[in-house]
Design a protein around this motif. Structure first.
Motif, mmCIF file in Angstrom:
data_model
loop_
_atom_site.group_PDB
_atom_site.id
_atom_site.type_symbol
_atom_site.label_atom_id
_atom_site.label_comp_id
_atom_site.label_asym_id
_atom_site.label_seq_id
_atom_site.Cartn_x
_atom_site.Cartn_y
_atom_site.Cartn_z
ATOM 1 N N ASP A 91 17.442 -33.065 41.922
ATOM 2 C CA ASP A 91 18.498 -32.851 42.866
ATOM 3 C C ASP A 91 18.663 -33.910 43.891
ATOM 4 O O ASP A 91 19.922 -34.036 44.578
ATOM 5 N N ARG A 92 17.614 -34.552 44.248
ATOM 6 C CA ARG A 92 17.549 -35.841 45.014
ATOM 7 C C ARG A 92 17.909 -37.223 44.422
ATOM 8 O O ARG A 92 17.745 -38.149 45.310
ATOM 9 N N LEU A 93 17.955 -37.256 43.382
ATOM 10 C CA LEU A 93 18.318 -38.799 42.670
ATOM 11 C C LEU A 93 19.559 -39.419 43.242
ATOM 12 O O LEU A 93 19.401 -40.640 43.263
ATOM 13 N N GLN B 290 14.061 -31.109 50.811
ATOM 14 C CA GLN B 290 14.368 -29.861 50.393
ATOM 15 C C GLN B 290 15.633 -29.433 51.306
ATOM 16 O O GLN B 290 16.812 -28.910 50.561
ATOM 17 N N VAL B 291 15.897 -29.690 52.542
ATOM 18 C CA VAL B 291 17.362 -29.411 53.251
ATOM 19 C C VAL B 291 18.378 -30.369 52.669
ATOM 20 O O VAL B 291 19.334 -29.775 52.560
ATOM 21 N N ALA B 292 18.131 -31.728 52.384
ATOM 22 C CA ALA B 292 19.108 -32.595 52.274
ATOM 23 C C ALA B 292 19.634 -32.284 50.777
ATOM 24 O O ALA B 292 20.606 -32.594 50.452
ATOM 25 N N GLY B 293 18.958 -31.641 49.834
ATOM 26 C CA GLY B 293 19.472 -31.306 48.706
ATOM 27 C C GLY B 293 19.985 -29.973 48.595
ATOM 28 O O GLY B 293 20.616 -29.666 47.407
ATOM 29 N N GLN B 294 20.179 -29.163 49.528
ATOM 30 C CA GLN B 294 20.879 -27.917 49.438
ATOM 31 C C GLN B 294 22.298 -28.054 49.331
ATOM 32 O O GLN B 294 23.105 -28.911 49.835
ATOM 33 N N ARG B 295 23.019 -27.065 48.657
ATOM 34 C CA ARG B 295 24.537 -27.039 48.769
ATOM 35 C C ARG B 295 25.211 -26.935 49.976
ATOM 36 O O ARG B 295 24.799 -26.460 50.764
ATOM 37 N N ARG B 296 26.065 -27.666 49.935
ATOM 38 C CA ARG B 296 26.863 -27.776 51.508
ATOM 39 C C ARG B 296 27.528 -26.470 51.924
ATOM 40 O O ARG B 296 27.852 -26.483 53.041
ATOM 41 N N ASP B 297 27.808 -25.652 50.922
ATOM 42 C CA ASP B 297 28.470 -24.647 51.218
ATOM 43 C C ASP B 297 27.731 -23.428 51.446
ATOM 44 O O ASP B 297 28.331 -22.058 51.524
ATOM 45 N N VAL B 298 26.446 -23.544 51.650
ATOM 46 C CA VAL B 298 25.532 -22.338 51.802
ATOM 47 C C VAL B 298 24.882 -22.617 53.215
ATOM 48 O O VAL B 298 24.351 -23.767 53.535
ATOM 49 N N ASP B 299 24.772 -21.572 53.976
ATOM 50 C CA ASP B 299 24.126 -21.690 55.082
ATOM 51 C C ASP B 299 22.736 -22.027 55.061
ATOM 52 O O ASP B 299 22.141 -21.259 54.175
#
Length: 304
Positions: A274-276, A250-259
């Motif tokens: 999103d993990r594909l 879940q954390v690995a799939g988050q957008r990098r520009d969001v805290d």
């Protein structure tokens, strides 16, 4: 032939077929063939353009029919739809990944939703073990870490199936809707250790697949009311690892520009799709590394 004798004969045939398939898969792993959770694209013949999941390799016998010919399999049985596996020549197949074949991978069909959950659960665990192993170090995997990991993978698959049913993603029956599954729904099922969430989930997880039923029964006993102190410790280890893996993706799939804190607080959904980009290239990279090592060994040199 009485019905009882007939049933015993049929059971014997099923056991024999299962044993042959197990040997075929083991030989495939040894020789570097595609495995049971690989997605293949058909590039020729009557099934050209379709994609499916590997069932087992099909091996060629030597001239005397006493041994299996050396090298890779001549064909693969693959599940193209719910009608059962079909044999396709190896020359008409290639590995499909979300990176090389996004359209194909988005529409890959499994024999059932449960098989899809088992495949995805296995891939989630494998990637996390390879890329985020540091998150496992604080966890107690117990005296038999491999057993803990395998049970955590099955528990994660059960959570995928239960969440899919809740979200209405268990239709169609070929598991193609699983990619829209939010991982928050999965991690929520795996969060509780001592409440009734996991026992109830396992009680609902009763798919029609004989090979996984004994393993699911073991998990149900582990979370059952008669579990002793050691069983409670074991299920705690399994649950913590499965939860860590679900949250890690879940954390690995988050957008990098969001805290991260803001991201999770707003409950923005990370879905399985999103993990594909991480899951399939990981398997592809591992296969490429193994191939490079094999070539280097044949040449008598070292890998780069």
């Amino acid at each position: 032939m009485t019905s009882e004798v007939k049933q015993q004969a049929e059971d014997g045939v099923d056991i024999l077929i299962g044993a042959v398939d197990a040997v075929s898969l083991a030989l495939g792993a040894e020789r570097g063939a595609w495995g049971r959770d690989d997605v293949l694209l058909v590039t020729g013949g009557e099934y050209q353009g379709r994609a499916g999941v590997v069932d087992v390799p099909v091996w060629e016998l030597d001239d005397d029919a006493r041994d299996i010919a050396p090298g890779l399999p001549r064909a693969y049985r693959i599940h193209l739809d719910r009608g059962g596996p079909v044999a396709v020549p190896a020359g008409h197949l290639r590995l499909a990944t979300p990176t090389t074949d996004p359209g194909v991978f988005m529409d890959v069909a499994f024999p059932s939703v449960w098989v899809g959950c088992v495949v995805w659960g296995d891939r989630l665990v494998k990637w996390h073990a390879e890329r985020r192993r540091s998150e496992w170090e604080p966890l107690d995997l117990g005296p038999d870490p491999a057993d803990t990991v395998s049970r955590a993978a099955l528990l994660l698959s059960a959570a995928l199936l239960d969440a899919a049913a809740t979200e209405g993603l268990d239709e169609p029956g070929d598991g193609t809707a699983l990619l829209d599954l939010p991982l928050t729904a999965v991690s929520a099922l795996l969060r509780g250790t001592y409440d009734e969430t996991i026992p109830a989930m396992l009680d609902r997880t009763r798919p029609d697949l004989a090979v996984t039923e004994p393993l699911l029964d073991e998990l149900r006993e582990l979370w059952g009311p008669r579990a002793g102190v050691e069983e409670i410790r074991r299920r705690g280890r399994v649950q913590r690892l499965a939860f860590t893996i679900a949250v890690g993706h879940q954390v690995a799939g988050q957008r990098r520009d969001v805290d991260p804190v803001e991201y999770l607080a707003r409950r923005e959904l990370v879905r399985l799709r999103d993990r594909l980009d991480d899951l399939a290239p990981w398997a592809q990279e591992q296969r490429a590394m193994a191939w490079a090592e094999e070539v280097a060994a044949q040449l008598g040199g070292d890998t780069l």
